[in-house]
Design an enzyme around this catalytic site. Structure first.
Site, short mmCIF file in Angstrom:
data_model
loop_
_atom_site.label_atom_id
_atom_site.label_comp_id
_atom_site.label_asym_id
_atom_site.label_seq_id
_atom_site.Cartn_x
_atom_site.Cartn_y
_atom_site.Cartn_z
N ASP A 184 0.86 -1.18 0.00
CA ASP A 184 0.00 0.00 0.00
C ASP A 184 0.90 1.23 0.00
O ASP A 184 2.07 1.16 0.37
CB ASP A 184 -0.91 0.00 1.23
CG ASP A 184 -2.17 0.82 1.02
OD1 ASP A 184 -2.23 1.60 0.05
OD2 ASP A 184 -3.11 0.70 1.84
N GLU B 23 -9.28 7.79 4.83
CA GLU B 23 -8.40 7.30 5.89
C GLU B 23 -7.57 8.41 6.52
O GLU B 23 -7.27 9.41 5.89
CB GLU B 23 -7.49 6.22 5.32
CG GLU B 23 -6.61 6.70 4.20
CD GLU B 23 -6.16 5.59 3.29
OE1 GLU B 23 -5.06 5.07 3.49
OE2 GLU B 23 -6.92 5.24 2.37
#
Length: 834
Positions: free
Chosen positions: A317, A518
């Site tokens: 990620d 996020e």
């Protein structure tokens, strides 16, 4: 709610009690199932992969493992290096143009593909592949169908619907020439303070497991059908593993579950997704017992690849490898050795990472066998997906068929999903369904706001800076209400503030959370609108006038809204419905003859808190005491009267000295603005250039949590946070004199010209130079004393801009962490005196 899958696992001995201690590695086979047989290796595929691998140089192999972002590479970079893949992050578009057309997306896909198979510089003809976060539809592309976010889909509890959504998403993605989707997210959310709660389908693993299998099948095609065919994309089950179970709901934090709990609660999405044939898995930012997953060999290799038999590839990620102990974004042999196959490396770090990895292989720090295994996995997926045989992106069967973007049939699926996702929490005196031939007032800032109702990961990463015009073909909640009421001969009036020309028969108020993703979305407690109860004030205003109130709550998580529920005759969670908000009206109104069109069928897939301190509230927990239990949801057949709820929060939050300005402006108080040579321009894109100045998002603590401002030295220009209210923001109840305005700054380029920080309010401007507090290539924390600002004439009750950074010189400065906070002895604050 379905329990069959969990029951079967229990009967097989694959699930134990959630209080077990972490299992030793020797028990791996007893905890983690072997899924190898579900998608066996094919000899012809393996032979083709081995043949290609045998011809590759070390440089070509490492290039397959590097995934840069479209903002950071050129077509010539692709021609020279031959990256195995690339991505567009949230808010990244072809030519940095938010309004890029589908043709623009195809053109970029085609140019990078052609460069990847051009062997004139790198000697390689291996096709690259493009990965994108299409997490609720093809959500980066203007005009695409946007489905409800996962929390709403979980309330529908319909795997067949999920498969339809995934297939429609794959179609729209393929129409823009993209091969690979970073979905599904299979987080089992345990603490609703987490800013990614809405990305999880449920707190309960049964829905997650079933949905993961359904969405992987919808994206990739069934294993016994058109698996990875011309109209399908590669899927990614993410984020492995435990991202929804960190301590305190901390994004990218530490999960301390036992190994058995890790499987029972957090791995069920992988059991479902891998069984359905998912070809990639994304490693998670979080840690497990202090070990960052990107560098955890036991989980990535021993468990996922060896015991579970996963033979696809593991992708990282967003610079997650850089968080592994001893690593940086530019160098991380630990991650490859642990089992990471592809580095996701946005920003300028891709080039040093590429060269460092090559040197680490040459030195033996990374074994060549590990490189060969990683590249074998990447090639295996490319061969299975037919990338060596398929035409180039612009020439594939669905490419360029613009009628597929926002296709009517896809929008109908989305509308069906909206209707199935709505959860009715209160319906006293059975006020719903409403007859449409009434005088209806529609109020609240979410009523006619497609961006707000769609949430984060909508065109931009955080879902901010969007207007209704950015959603051609979409509809707001108000659009649907207006259509229903007008068609039945009723009257409808829209007023965000709840004003009206004629007293209405009923008021429908649409309100809720501002969009977030996020990091920014993490909260400290569950009370809605602490210190600024503007939506409650609107509800009470209408209630005081004797107007029945129907509340439609836009939210990405269960929140403590007892006062708002009390002020409403009916209250429904509509979650984040996406681009087809008009479908909400199909449920809350009868037809013209008074017959129910669609009943409420949604049931809570997350428990709803009775108090604002019930952060961890999950089905079957010990001492489980929700306001609305998992599986709750009224229908029109229910006659339940909800009594008055307790309005006193258990956790008292003092509304003083703590206010996030950027990032984390969850109240929508400020608008990011470029102060250019030709005037002020609202920031609409992650990368934006205006006269004399440009900005782009920048990473500090987490992905894109800061802004990099580039001053070209030709005029006095800058970056500002301006009040979203023309009259300024009243911060007097949130900020007092015993506070500081603090921010972080990092200079990438500095000249001798002044860098100034300016505060604007009520016609007064206060300015201070900050050059002496800036350092090249180092983040610095800078604090301004609020009491000194007040002494200089700053009026906290009418703030037009709490932060404007300007300069006439050639500078490049990253800024973030802007907040009003409590003054502490450790902080050395600047005192402005006139």
């Amino acid at each position: 709610m379905k329990k069959l899958y969990l029951a079967s696992l229990i009967s097989l001995g694959l699930i134990a009690g959630c209080g077990d201690k972490a299992a030793p590695e020797s028990s791996t086979a007893q905890i983690w199932p072997d899924l190898t047989a579900e998608i066996a290796k094919q000899p012809n595929v393996e032979a083709q992969v081995a043949k290609i691998l045998a011809t590759m140089t070390l440089e070509q192999k490492v290039a397959q493992m590097i995934q840069p972002e479209i903002r950071d590479i050129t077509v010539e970079d692709m021609r020279k290096y031959g990256f195995g893949s690339f991505l567009n992050g949230g808010g990244a578009f072809p030519d940095n143009n938010k309004h890029a057309t589908p043709q623009d997306w195809i053109a970029l896909a085609e140019s990078l593909y052609q460069a990847s198979i051009d062997d004139s510089l790198d000697g390689s003809t291996i096709p690259t592949m493009w990965g994108t976060d299409a997490v609720h539809g093809h959500n980066n592309v203007i005009g695409a169908t946007l489905f409800p976010h996962n929390i709403g889909l979980g309330a529908a509890n319909n795997p067949a619907l999920i498969e339809q959504i995934a297939k429609a998403t794959a179609t729209e993605v393929m129409a823009t020439g993209i091969d690979w989707v970073f979905a599904p997210t299979v987080a089992a959310v345990r603490d609703d303070r987490w800013g990614r709660t809405y990305e999880g389908y449920s707190e309960h693993p049964d829905i997650i497991r079933d949905y993961s299998a359904a969405i992987v099948t919808g994206l990739q095609g069934p294993l016994d059908g058109d698996f990875l065919g011309d109209e399908r994309v590669i899927s990614t089950v993410k984020h492995f593993i435990g991202d929804g179970g960190t301590v305190d709901g901390d994004d990218q934090g530490n999960n301390i579950a036992s190994e058995q709990e890790l499987f029972d609660i957090h791995a069920q999405g992988y059991v479902g997704g891998l069984t359905a044939g998912a070809q990639s898995v994304m490693a998670s930012f979080n840690s497990w017992h202090g070990s960052k997953i990107h560098g955890d060999k036991y989980l990535l290799t021993d468990v996922l690849k060896e015991q579970m038999g996963f033979d696809g590839f593991v992708v990282g990620d967003w610079n997650g490898h850089g968080q592994v102990k001893g690593c940086s974004n530019e160098s991380c042999p630990q991650a490859v050795n642990a089992g990471l196959d592809i580095y996701m490396v946005p920003g300028a770090s891709w080039k040093p990472l590429y060269y460092n990895t090559i040197e680490q292989v040459k030195s033996g720090e990374i074994p060549m066998a590990r490189i060969d295994d990683a590249v074998t996995r990447i090639l295996r997926v490319k061969v299975r997906a037919g990338l060596f045989e398929k035409p180039s992106p612009a020439n594939r069967p669905l490419a360029g068929k613009l009628e597929l973007i926002g296709k009517a049939e896809h929008r109908e699926i989305a509308k069906d999903a909206v209707r199935q996702s709505l959860v009715l929490l209160k319906n006293n005196d059975n006020i719903l369904p409403l007859k449409p031939n009434q005088n209806v007032l529609v109020a609240g800032d979410g009523a006619d706001n497609i961006g707000k109702q769609s949430g984060g990961w909508t065109i931009t990463w955080q879902g901010t800076n969007n207007v209704n015009a950015d959603f051609p073909g979409g509809s707001s909640v108000y659009d649907g209400i207006k259509q229903q009421v007008t068609a039945a001969g009723g009257k409808v009036e829209l007023s965000v503030a709840g004003d009206y020309s004629q007293k209405p028969d009923v008021a429908i108020v649409v309100f809720g959370e501002e969009p977030y993703a996020e990091g920014v979305g993490d909260i400290k407690q569950l009370e809605y609108q602490v210190g600024n109860k503007k939506d409650l004030a609107l509800l009470n205003k209408l209630k005081a006038q004797g107007i029945p109130v129907v509340s439609l709550f836009i939210t990405g998580r269960p929140l403590w809204v007892n006062p708002e529920i009390n002020a409403s005759n009916a209250f429904a969670a509509i979650w984040l419905p996406g681009s087809e908000g008009a479908a909400v009206a199909d449920v809350i109104f009868t037809d013209a003859e008074g017959q129910v069109q669609y009943d409420f069928g949604g049931k809570l897939s997350y428990s709803w808190p009775k108090q604002n301190n019930q952060f961890v509230l999950n089905h079957q927990d010990e001492n489980y005491d929700p306001l609305f239990a998992y599986g709750y949801g009224l229908s029109y057949q229910d006659t339940k009267q909800l009594p008055q709820l307790n309005e006193q929060p258990a956790l008292k939050v003092e509304a003083s000295n703590e206010l996030a300005v950027y990032p984390g402006d969850d109240q929508g108080l400020w608008t990011k603005t470029i102060v250019a040579a030709d005037g002020q321009h609202k920031v609409n894109d992650a990368v934006q250039a205006e006269a004399g100045v440009s900005i782009r998002t920048y990473d500090h603590h987490v992905q894109e949590d800061s802004t990099l401002v580039t001053f070209n030295g030709e005029a006095e220009v800058g970056f500002a946070l301006m009040s979203s209210n023309a009259f300024g923001q009243d911060l007097s109840q949130m900020v007092d004199a015993n506070a500081v305005l603090s921010f972080s700054a990092k200079a990438l380029e500095l000249s001798n010209d002044a860098v100034e920080l300016t505060f604007n309010n009520d016609g007064k401007t206060i300015t201070t130079p900050i050059n002496q507090h800036l350092k090249l290539d180092q983040w610095q924390s800078i604090s301004i004393s609020v009491s000194c600002l007040i002494d200089a004439g700053f009026n906290v009750s009418q703030v037009h801009s709490p932060f404007t950074l300007t300069s006439k010189g050639k500078q490049q400065i990253a800024i973030g962490d802007i907040r009003f906070s409590k003054d502490t002895a450790e902080q050395q604050s600047i005192c402005i005196k006139l």
